[in-house]
Design a protein around this motif. Structure first.
Motif, PDB file in Angstrom:
ATOM      1  N   ILE A  88       0.849  -1.200   0.000  1.00 49.07           N
ATOM      2  CA  ILE A  88       0.000   0.000   0.000  1.00 49.07           C
ATOM      3  C   ILE A  88       0.878   1.240   0.000  1.00 49.07           C
ATOM      4  O   ILE A  88       0.593   2.228  -0.689  1.00 49.07           O
ATOM      5  N   ALA A 289      -7.107  -4.602  -7.104  1.00 43.77           N
ATOM      6  CA  ALA A 289      -8.436  -3.978  -7.085  1.00 43.77           C
ATOM      7  C   ALA A 289      -8.723  -3.435  -5.688  1.00 43.77           C
ATOM      8  O   ALA A 289      -8.549  -4.125  -4.700  1.00 43.77           O
ATOM      9  N   MET A 291      -7.128  -1.061  -4.192  1.00 45.33           N
ATOM     10  CA  MET A 291      -5.995  -0.449  -3.494  1.00 45.33           C
ATOM     11  C   MET A 291      -5.936   1.062  -3.660  1.00 45.33           C
ATOM     12  O   MET A 291      -5.221   1.727  -2.908  1.00 45.33           O
ATOM     13  N   GLN A 294      -7.252   2.239  -0.499  1.00 43.95           N
ATOM     14  CA  GLN A 294      -6.366   1.963   0.632  1.00 43.95           C
ATOM     15  C   GLN A 294      -5.197   2.946   0.640  1.00 43.95           C
ATOM     16  O   GLN A 294      -4.790   3.446   1.699  1.00 43.95           O
ATOM     17  N   ALA A 327      -4.312  -4.654   9.487  1.00 42.08           N
ATOM     18  CA  ALA A 327      -4.819  -5.711   8.602  1.00 42.08           C
ATOM     19  C   ALA A 327      -4.266  -7.069   9.006  1.00 42.08           C
ATOM     20  O   ALA A 327      -4.988  -8.065   9.023  1.00 42.08           O
ATOM     21  N   GLN A 328      -2.983  -7.125   9.333  1.00 44.63           N
ATOM     22  CA  GLN A 328      -2.389  -8.408   9.683  1.00 44.63           C
ATOM     23  C   GLN A 328      -2.552  -8.736  11.150  1.00 44.63           C
ATOM     24  O   GLN A 328      -2.616  -9.901  11.529  1.00 44.63           O
ATOM     25  N   PHE A 331      -5.083 -11.278  12.538  1.00 42.08           N
ATOM     26  CA  PHE A 331      -4.898 -12.723  12.422  1.00 42.08           C
ATOM     27  C   PHE A 331      -4.212 -13.311  13.637  1.00 42.08           C
ATOM     28  O   PHE A 331      -4.296 -14.509  13.876  1.00 42.08           O
ATOM     29  N   THR A 333      -4.810 -12.369  16.681  1.00 40.48           N
ATOM     30  CA  THR A 333      -5.709 -12.342  17.831  1.00 40.48           C
ATOM     31  C   THR A 333      -6.885 -13.267  17.550  1.00 40.48           C
ATOM     32  O   THR A 333      -6.968 -13.888  16.499  1.00 40.48           O
ATOM     33  N   GLY A 337     -12.228 -11.341  12.045  1.00 40.19           N
ATOM     34  CA  GLY A 337     -11.657 -10.526  10.971  1.00 40.19           C
ATOM     35  C   GLY A 337     -12.658  -9.610  10.297  1.00 40.19           C
ATOM     36  O   GLY A 337     -12.276  -8.654   9.636  1.00 40.19           O
ATOM     37  N   ALA A 338     -13.945  -9.884  10.474  1.00 45.17           N
ATOM     38  CA  ALA A 338     -14.948  -9.039   9.836  1.00 45.17           C
ATOM     39  C   ALA A 338     -14.938  -7.622  10.395  1.00 45.17           C
ATOM     40  O   ALA A 338     -15.404  -6.695   9.749  1.00 45.17           O
ATOM     41  N   PHE A 340     -12.507  -5.763  10.637  1.00 44.29           N
ATOM     42  CA  PHE A 340     -11.453  -4.965  10.012  1.00 44.29           C
ATOM     43  C   PHE A 340     -12.004  -3.715   9.333  1.00 44.29           C
ATOM     44  O   PHE A 340     -11.472  -2.617   9.507  1.00 44.29           O
ATOM     45  N   SER A 341     -13.067  -3.873   8.576  1.00 43.95           N
ATOM     46  CA  SER A 341     -13.632  -2.713   7.870  1.00 43.95           C
ATOM     47  C   SER A 341     -14.082  -1.638   8.839  1.00 43.95           C
ATOM     48  O   SER A 341     -13.847  -0.450   8.634  1.00 43.95           O
TER      49      SER A 341
ATOM     50  N   THR B 200     -14.096 -13.739   4.710  1.00 41.74           N
ATOM     51  CA  THR B 200     -15.103 -13.481   5.746  1.00 41.74           C
ATOM     52  C   THR B 200     -16.460 -13.958   5.227  1.00 41.74           C
ATOM     53  O   THR B 200     -16.748 -13.866   4.036  1.00 41.74           O
ATOM     54  N   LEU B 225      -9.212 -19.550   8.103  1.00 38.30           N
ATOM     55  CA  LEU B 225      -8.637 -18.208   7.973  1.00 38.30           C
ATOM     56  C   LEU B 225      -9.614 -17.362   7.170  1.00 38.30           C
ATOM     57  O   LEU B 225      -9.878 -17.643   6.011  1.00 38.30           O
ATOM     58  N   GLN B 226     -10.154 -16.321   7.801  1.00 38.61           N
ATOM     59  CA  GLN B 226     -11.148 -15.499   7.112  1.00 38.61           C
ATOM     60  C   GLN B 226     -10.488 -14.193   6.681  1.00 38.61           C
ATOM     61  O   GLN B 226     -10.400 -13.250   7.449  1.00 38.61           O
ATOM     62  N   PRO B 228     -10.171 -10.654   4.971  1.00 32.02           N
ATOM     63  CA  PRO B 228     -11.156  -9.612   4.644  1.00 32.02           C
ATOM     64  C   PRO B 228     -11.261  -9.430   3.144  1.00 32.02           C
ATOM     65  O   PRO B 228     -10.263  -9.514   2.420  1.00 32.02           O
ATOM     66  N   GLU B 230     -11.486  -6.877   1.408  1.00 30.44           N
ATOM     67  CA  GLU B 230     -10.681  -5.775   0.858  1.00 30.44           C
ATOM     68  C   GLU B 230      -9.304  -6.254   0.423  1.00 30.44           C
ATOM     69  O   GLU B 230      -8.648  -5.606  -0.373  1.00 30.44           O
ATOM     70  N   THR B 231      -8.849  -7.361   1.015  1.00 28.76           N
ATOM     71  CA  THR B 231      -7.466  -7.741   0.768  1.00 28.76           C
ATOM     72  C   THR B 231      -7.322  -8.933  -0.176  1.00 28.76           C
ATOM     73  O   THR B 231      -6.214  -9.349  -0.459  1.00 28.76           O
ATOM     74  N   ASN B 233      -7.609  -9.239  -3.298  1.00 22.75           N
ATOM     75  CA  ASN B 233      -6.915  -8.971  -4.550  1.00 22.75           C
ATOM     76  C   ASN B 233      -5.482  -8.501  -4.321  1.00 22.75           C
ATOM     77  O   ASN B 233      -4.835  -8.012  -5.242  1.00 22.75           O
ATOM     78  N   ALA B 244       0.738 -15.848   8.790  1.00 26.40           N
ATOM     79  CA  ALA B 244       0.432 -15.473  10.170  1.00 26.40           C
ATOM     80  C   ALA B 244      -0.384 -16.563  10.845  1.00 26.40           C
ATOM     81  O   ALA B 244      -0.116 -16.938  11.994  1.00 26.40           O
ATOM     82  N   LYS B 248       0.598 -18.778  14.107  1.00 27.35           N
ATOM     83  CA  LYS B 248      -0.239 -18.775  15.308  1.00 27.35           C
ATOM     84  C   LYS B 248      -0.527 -20.186  15.793  1.00 27.35           C
ATOM     85  O   LYS B 248      -0.604 -20.436  16.989  1.00 27.35           O
TER      86      LYS B 248
END
Lengths: 369, 358
Positions: A88, A289, A291, A294, A327-328, A331, A333, A337-338, A340-341, B200, B225-226, B228, B230-231, B233, B244, B248
């Motif tokens: 990014i 796509a 980015m 971002q 973002a990373q 993973f 924790t 992950g939902a 994140f947005s 997700t 592993l879910q 997101p 946005e990532t 692509n 990761a 873990k």
């Protein structure tokens, strides 16, 4: 007021605040009695980078505490989020410069996919050496940059719309042309075809423990910060975004500046496109796509103003770092992950709000001093 | 230009008539332009001349087919389905064969229903329709059947949908069953604690595949592993996210990619983590070039192929036969999954070269 001490003040503060002359009074004219300077903490707090740095520290602490021994704090864990931040961050560097010049580029995400596929096509399908693929990619970047830049500067159509149109055009072309030549929407095998090429080392591998995409990211950030603060071109960028009309009257080539910056953003897209391809040995037309947003988020968190004339590549660096870390970090924790947005949205709002508040209070502070 | 340039009264009438004449001319041109390319798979609203009633077994060369899918034509699975459709169209003598699919990222059932209805208006002889959201799509499918079009369901459809709508047949793979069988295959390969590279929740067929795999294993054995949306692509993000997850949980001994987009990143992860990667098992749903190379090198244990080519080819054949008066013997044909392994790879490659497989 002693003229000499005022000049000394001016030059020392201008080096510090080189990232923020724009519409914000630089303080040169607003000093009161000679020798008065704002306290150090005051000067630090108004730097555009502050919010991004603070955010990064907060996020790091949060993940360090909640992820415990699951690996966030290890070397691998660090490389993990640095690599993502780098992809990014590389895009965000020229986006920052362009935003300081007052323009958007929404086409870079699509350009990543399209140029990545082009380079792979030249090297894998046409079986030409890697440099030929890179030249082809950069040639297309120049074309994209020229179209974006010239349309924006000559027609008066907002850059948001011009580059949005370019994004759609590139998306369609990338998919259609790839399908035409290979029957699929991706081209496999760049690493096999170009692995022995000496240039390949520029786009793959780890040096002194640091992955090559992170090296590019840091290098480009430093270069951009230098250009913006210390060169004539940097001044042109500020003027184009801060007051293009006055600048044009003074002889600043606003159109040229913006067009060159559009070529820079498209070239960064080529770099990221190739880096993505070497990561997984495959170029997909849909790589990259999303980015463009971002990169814009990282830039704005880093302190840049949407309206132009104000921004910092160093701030954007931390903005991208924050993005990658978050973002990373999820993973490592057990957090879903939902979120994140949602996290992204809240973070963006906080960062921009804080930036705004600090900037305005700094303007008030200076005018009082 | 002068008011009197067209000549007095006559000129005024001409000028009034001009717009009307233009409309008529354009209409005539449009009606006259029948697209006749038999291999063209174009998405979008280009309309051809109406085909007339479609119910009788027509002489070959006259037949037309429209497929309405829920994904864009660029989707890797759609690419294979379109190939199957085109090959079948050629085999059975269809002169027109088109794919219409998603045009936006937020393509919904309502959007797909609208495309189905637009297609019905063109009166093709046959329609192939994917049915990922039966509640939203079945009414439009029933309309197509009522209009006399032969309709077969493909790719995402169940036997219930065939019964509810009255379609000829469904040729599809059930994602949950695919997941279950994949899970069993993983167990047979000796994987006790798999990591599934997924997204997700929110994409039904992916969610069902994952559910199937999770159900094949004892409780708690499967890590999902879910990533997101946005990532997905961003290949770097996918690679790093997977690594990761592997850091873990040190006990993971196998990785499965839930779809073709994640296959190249999965193989990159295998390379990146060195010896641990070589000791683990790697498998995928969907094939593709990267996994083919992996199978050949012995790096990949198996790939599950739902055979989208078969889905459309079979559906076209069923529809064609129905037009000749031969009704289908089965309402649901399972198209897969078939498992491609390093052992049966040679067979698979022959098919890939023939363009039959992905």
């Amino acid at each position: 007021m002693d003229k000499e001490s005022v000049t000394t003040e001016a030059s020392s503060t201008s080096v510090e605040e080189a990232s923020a002359p724009g519409p914000v009074p630089s303080g040169k004219a607003a000093h009161g009695s000679p020798g008065t300077r704002l306290p150090l903490w005051r000067r630090l707090i108004v730097r555009p980078e502050l919010t991004a740095v603070a955010g990064t520290i907060v996020a790091f602490s949060f993940f360090a505490l909640t992820s415990g021994s699951s690996g966030f704090l290890t070397y691998l864990g660090t490389i993990n989020y640095l690599s993502v931040a780098a992809t990014i961050g590389i895009l965000a560097v020229p986006v920052t410069l362009l935003l300081v010049a007052g323009e958007f580029d929404l086409s870079i995400g699509a350009a990543v996919g399209a140029t990545g596929v082009l380079v792979s096509y030249v090297v894998v399908e046409l079986q030409l050496p890697l440099w030929a693929g890179l030249v082809a990619g950069l040639a297309i970047a120049v074309v994209i940059g020229l179209v974006n830049g010239l349309l924006t500067t000559f027609t008066g159509i907002p850059s948001f719309l011009v580059t949005l149109a370019m994004m759609f055009a590139l998306e369609g072309l990338a998919v259609a042309l790839t399908k035409k030549v290979t029957g699929q929407t991706s081209i496999n095998g760049l690493n096999r075809a170009a692995g022995d090429d000496p240039l390949f080392a520029l786009f793959s591998g780890t040096y002194f423990g640091v992955p090559v995409d992170v090296i590019w990211w840091i290098g480009l950030t430093v270069l951009a910060a230098f250009v913006l603060a210390k060169t004539k071109f940097g001044n042109w960028i500020y003027v184009s975004g801060g007051n293009a009309d006055a600048g044009a009257r003074m002889g600043v080539p606003v159109r040229l500046t913006k067009t060159l910056l559009y070529i820079c953003t498209a070239s960064a897209a080529v770099l990221v496109g190739v880096l993505f391809t070497t990561q997984v040995n495959q170029a997909d037309a849909t790589n990259g796509a999303g980015m463009e947003f971002q990169a814009a988020v990282a830039t704005v968190i880093g302190g840049a103003l949407i309206t132009g004339g104000y921004g910092s590549p160093i701030g954007t660096f931390f903005g991208a770092l924050l993005f990658g870390m978050v973002a990373q970090g999820f993973f490592y924790t057990d957090i879903d992950g939902a979120y994140f947005s949602t996290f992204l949205g809240v973070m963006l709002l906080l960062a921009v709000g804080l930036n705004q508040y600090l900037r305005i209070s700094s303007m008030r502070a200076r005018s009082k001093a | 230009m002068n008011r009197t340039d067209f000549g007095g009264h006559a000129g005024r009438r001409w000028r009034a008539a001009a717009p009307l004449l233009t409309l008529v001319a354009v209409g005539a041109l449009a009606a006259g332009c029948t697209s006749t390319g038999s291999d063209s798979a174009s998405s979008g609203a280009a309309s051809s001349a109406p085909q007339g009633s479609a119910a009788q077994p027509a002489a070959s060369g006259d037949l037309s087919l429209i497929m309405v899918g829920h994904g864009p034509e660029s989707d890797p699975t759609a690419v294979i389905m379109v190939r199957g459709m085109n090959d079948a169209c050629q085999t059975f003598g269809f002169s027109e064969c088109k794919y219409r699919g998603a045009t936006t990222e937020t393509f919904s059932a309502a959007d797909q229903a609208a495309i189905i209805e637009a297609a019905i208006a063109e009166q093709p002889d046959v329609m192939l329709i994917t049915d990922p959201t039966p509640e939203g799509l079945n009414p439009s499918i029933q309309e197509a059947i009522a209009a006399g079009i032969k309709v077969a369901l493909v790719n995402q459809a169940t036997e219930k949908d065939v019964i509810d709508t009255g379609a000829l047949q469904a040729v599809a793979a059930d994602p949950y069953t695919t997941g279950k069988l994949v899970g069993e295959q993983l167990i047979a390969a000796g994987v006790k604690r798999p990591l599934i590279m997924s997204v997700t929740p929110g994409i039904p067929f992916v969610d069902q595949r994952v559910d199937g795999i999770v159900d094949a294993y004892p409780e708690g054995a499967v890590n999902v592993l879910q990533l997101p949306l946005e990532t997905i692509n961003n290949p770097t993000a996918v690679v790093q996210g997977t690594q990761a997850a592997l850091v873990k949980d040190e006990q993971v001994d196998g990785v499965l990619s839930v779809g073709v987009l994640f296959n190249p990143p999965m193989l990159a992860v295998r390379d990146n983590i060195g010896d641990r990667g070589k000791a683990m098992k790697w498998a995928s749903i969907d094939v593709g070039e990267a996994v083919m190379a992996g199978l050949e090198a012995g790096d990949v244990t198996f790939a599950a192929d739902e055979q989208p080519y078969l889905q459309t080819f079979q559906a076209v054949q069923t529809a064609y036969l129905a037009m000749q008066g031969v009704e289908p013997g089965q309402q649901f044909i399972k198209s897969g999954p078939v498992f491609v392994t390093p052992d049966n790879l040679e067979q698979y490659k022959i098919a890939t070269e023939a363009g039959v497989r992905g």
